[in-house]
Design a protein around this motif. Sequence first.
Motif, PDB file in Angstrom:
ATOM      1  N   PHE A   1      23.723   5.926  19.829  1.00 11.48           N
ATOM      2  CA  PHE A   1      24.931   6.827  19.836  1.00 11.48           C
ATOM      3  C   PHE A   1      24.417   7.671  18.641  1.00 11.48           C
ATOM      4  O   PHE A   1      24.329   7.130  17.374  1.00 11.48           O
ATOM      5  CB  PHE A   1      26.295   5.841  19.634  1.00 11.48           C
ATOM      6  CG  PHE A   1      27.446   6.823  19.259  1.00 11.48           C
ATOM      7  CD1 PHE A   1      27.991   7.480  20.243  1.00 11.48           C
ATOM      8  CD2 PHE A   1      28.088   6.911  18.007  1.00 11.48           C
ATOM      9  CE1 PHE A   1      28.957   8.338  20.022  1.00 11.48           C
ATOM     10  CE2 PHE A   1      28.841   7.713  17.649  1.00 11.48           C
ATOM     11  CZ  PHE A   1      29.600   8.390  18.758  1.00 11.48           C
ATOM     12  N   THR A   2      24.593   8.966  18.833  1.00 14.24           N
ATOM     13  CA  THR A   2      24.482   9.873  17.648  1.00 14.24           C
ATOM     14  C   THR A   2      25.796  10.632  17.587  1.00 14.24           C
ATOM     15  O   THR A   2      26.076  11.395  18.502  1.00 14.24           O
ATOM     16  CB  THR A   2      23.490  10.756  18.237  1.00 14.24           C
ATOM     17  OG1 THR A   2      22.207  10.010  18.444  1.00 14.24           O
ATOM     18  CG2 THR A   2      23.049  11.778  17.093  1.00 14.24           C
TER      19      THR A   2
ATOM     20  N   PRO B   1      21.881   2.075  16.787  1.00 16.80           N
ATOM     21  CA  PRO B   1      21.389   1.376  18.048  1.00 16.80           C
ATOM     22  C   PRO B   1      22.677   0.745  18.847  1.00 16.80           C
ATOM     23  O   PRO B   1      23.799   0.285  18.157  1.00 16.80           O
ATOM     24  CB  PRO B   1      20.657   0.294  17.601  1.00 16.80           C
ATOM     25  CG  PRO B   1      20.281   0.680  16.290  1.00 16.80           C
ATOM     26  CD  PRO B   1      21.041   1.720  15.784  1.00 16.80           C
ATOM     27  N   ILE B   2      22.976   0.892  20.062  1.00 18.63           N
ATOM     28  CA  ILE B   2      23.970   0.141  20.901  1.00 18.63           C
ATOM     29  C   ILE B   2      23.474  -0.717  21.767  1.00 18.63           C
ATOM     30  O   ILE B   2      22.393  -0.070  22.729  1.00 18.63           O
ATOM     31  CB  ILE B   2      24.971   1.117  21.446  1.00 18.63           C
ATOM     32  CG1 ILE B   2      25.385   2.313  20.444  1.00 18.63           C
ATOM     33  CG2 ILE B   2      26.143   0.737  22.387  1.00 18.63           C
ATOM     34  CD1 ILE B   2      26.427   1.540  19.424  1.00 18.63           C
ATOM     35  N   THR B   3      23.725  -2.005  21.932  1.00 21.33           N
ATOM     36  CA  THR B   3      23.286  -2.823  22.876  1.00 21.33           C
ATOM     37  C   THR B   3      24.347  -3.599  23.328  1.00 21.33           C
ATOM     38  O   THR B   3      25.395  -3.745  22.618  1.00 21.33           O
ATOM     39  CB  THR B   3      21.994  -3.814  22.361  1.00 21.33           C
ATOM     40  OG1 THR B   3      22.644  -4.867  21.133  1.00 21.33           O
ATOM     41  CG2 THR B   3      20.776  -3.086  22.123  1.00 21.33           C
ATOM     42  N   GLY B   4      24.194  -4.194  24.444  1.00 21.92           N
ATOM     43  CA  GLY B   4      25.207  -5.268  25.066  1.00 21.92           C
ATOM     44  C   GLY B   4      24.931  -5.843  26.320  1.00 21.92           C
ATOM     45  O   GLY B   4      24.005  -5.347  27.190  1.00 21.92           O
TER      46      GLY B   4
ATOM     47  N   VAL C   1      26.945  11.566  21.275  1.00 18.13           N
ATOM     48  CA  VAL C   1      26.258  11.479  22.575  1.00 18.13           C
ATOM     49  C   VAL C   1      25.491   9.903  22.785  1.00 18.13           C
ATOM     50  O   VAL C   1      24.908   9.683  21.567  1.00 18.13           O
ATOM     51  CB  VAL C   1      24.838  12.342  22.722  1.00 18.13           C
ATOM     52  CG1 VAL C   1      24.230  12.295  23.946  1.00 18.13           C
ATOM     53  CG2 VAL C   1      25.547  13.795  22.596  1.00 18.13           C
ATOM     54  N   LEU C   2      25.960   9.224  23.882  1.00 18.55           N
ATOM     55  CA  LEU C   2      25.322   7.934  23.953  1.00 18.55           C
ATOM     56  C   LEU C   2      24.487   8.058  25.088  1.00 18.55           C
ATOM     57  O   LEU C   2      24.431   8.708  26.017  1.00 18.55           O
ATOM     58  CB  LEU C   2      26.483   7.218  24.808  1.00 18.55           C
ATOM     59  CG  LEU C   2      26.164   5.479  25.005  1.00 18.55           C
ATOM     60  CD1 LEU C   2      25.806   4.878  23.749  1.00 18.55           C
ATOM     61  CD2 LEU C   2      27.213   4.944  25.736  1.00 18.55           C
ATOM     62  N   THR C   3      23.160   7.469  24.730  1.00 15.57           N
ATOM     63  CA  THR C   3      22.051   7.515  25.527  1.00 15.57           C
ATOM     64  C   THR C   3      21.377   6.260  25.569  1.00 15.57           C
ATOM     65  O   THR C   3      21.385   5.493  24.693  1.00 15.57           O
ATOM     66  CB  THR C   3      20.928   8.646  25.259  1.00 15.57           C
ATOM     67  OG1 THR C   3      20.428   8.221  23.877  1.00 15.57           O
ATOM     68  CG2 THR C   3      21.401  10.028  24.937  1.00 15.57           C
ATOM     69  N   GLY C   4      20.827   5.837  26.947  1.00 19.11           N
ATOM     70  CA  GLY C   4      20.249   4.728  27.029  1.00 19.11           C
ATOM     71  C   GLY C   4      19.854   4.151  28.472  1.00 19.11           C
ATOM     72  O   GLY C   4      20.178   4.955  29.335  1.00 19.11           O
TER      73      GLY C   4
ATOM     74  N   PRO D   1      24.574  16.914  17.357  1.00 22.62           N
ATOM     75  CA  PRO D   1      24.100  15.566  17.070  1.00 22.62           C
ATOM     76  C   PRO D   1      22.851  15.684  15.894  1.00 22.62           C
ATOM     77  O   PRO D   1      22.025  16.267  16.009  1.00 22.62           O
ATOM     78  CB  PRO D   1      23.657  14.636  18.263  1.00 22.62           C
ATOM     79  CG  PRO D   1      24.297  15.519  19.321  1.00 22.62           C
ATOM     80  CD  PRO D   1      24.244  17.077  18.800  1.00 22.62           C
ATOM     81  N   VAL D   2      23.120  14.940  14.931  1.00 18.72           N
ATOM     82  CA  VAL D   2      22.172  14.647  13.844  1.00 18.72           C
ATOM     83  C   VAL D   2      21.307  13.555  14.175  1.00 18.72           C
ATOM     84  O   VAL D   2      21.893  12.121  14.061  1.00 18.72           O
ATOM     85  CB  VAL D   2      22.910  14.449  12.566  1.00 18.72           C
ATOM     86  CG1 VAL D   2      21.765  14.310  11.411  1.00 18.72           C
ATOM     87  CG2 VAL D   2      23.665  15.673  12.131  1.00 18.72           C
ATOM     88  N   ALA D   3      20.136  13.787  14.832  1.00 18.76           N
ATOM     89  CA  ALA D   3      19.140  12.614  15.072  1.00 18.76           C
ATOM     90  C   ALA D   3      19.036  11.376  14.235  1.00 18.76           C
ATOM     91  O   ALA D   3      18.774  10.147  14.459  1.00 18.76           O
ATOM     92  CB  ALA D   3      17.900  13.019  15.796  1.00 18.76           C
TER      93      ALA D   3
END
Length: 173
Positions: free
Chosen positions: A53-54, A39-42, A70-73, A32-34
């Motif tokens: 999400f990267t 940003p992902i919010t919900g 990759v989804l991190t949160g 993944p390219v940082a």
Amino acid sequence: MIVVTVLAALGLSFTGAGVASAAPSPAAAAPPVAALATPITGTGDDGSFAGTFTPSQFSAQDGRLLATGVLTGTVSDADGAAIGTVTRTVSLPVTVDAATCQVLNLILGPLHLNLLGLVIDLNQVHLLITAVQAPGNLLGNLLCAIAHLLDGTPTAGGLAALLNAVLALLGGL
């Protein structure tokens, strides 16, 4: 369970044993390219999710463009207290925003006319007409379609290959 519910409400599709055919093999994906982290919010009735999400790879499936990454949160309950974290490889559909196309770019140099004693001096004129493609923009859609009539429509697979090349270049920086 709340993690799955919140992420499902966000419309995310997990890659895993049940959909292994849709997911690329881990060896084929670029790191993944940082710098491309989005940003992902919900929010939902039971809580919220905030993360990033990267993307690491793009692919085409059934004529649609997908981004795998990759989804991190962090998942929080309705009161805002963190109840867990998520780090998953997911595939998300990619959409393209409204596009513009150049219809006319006309540059006229300085003009000097002498018509029977009537002198007209006109400095340089630059006329640029751009059409915007979007739902409801009938004339913009029509003019862009005409301007690109002989261009050949890019396929999802071709676009995925181009985006993977961009990711590889960015990853090498």
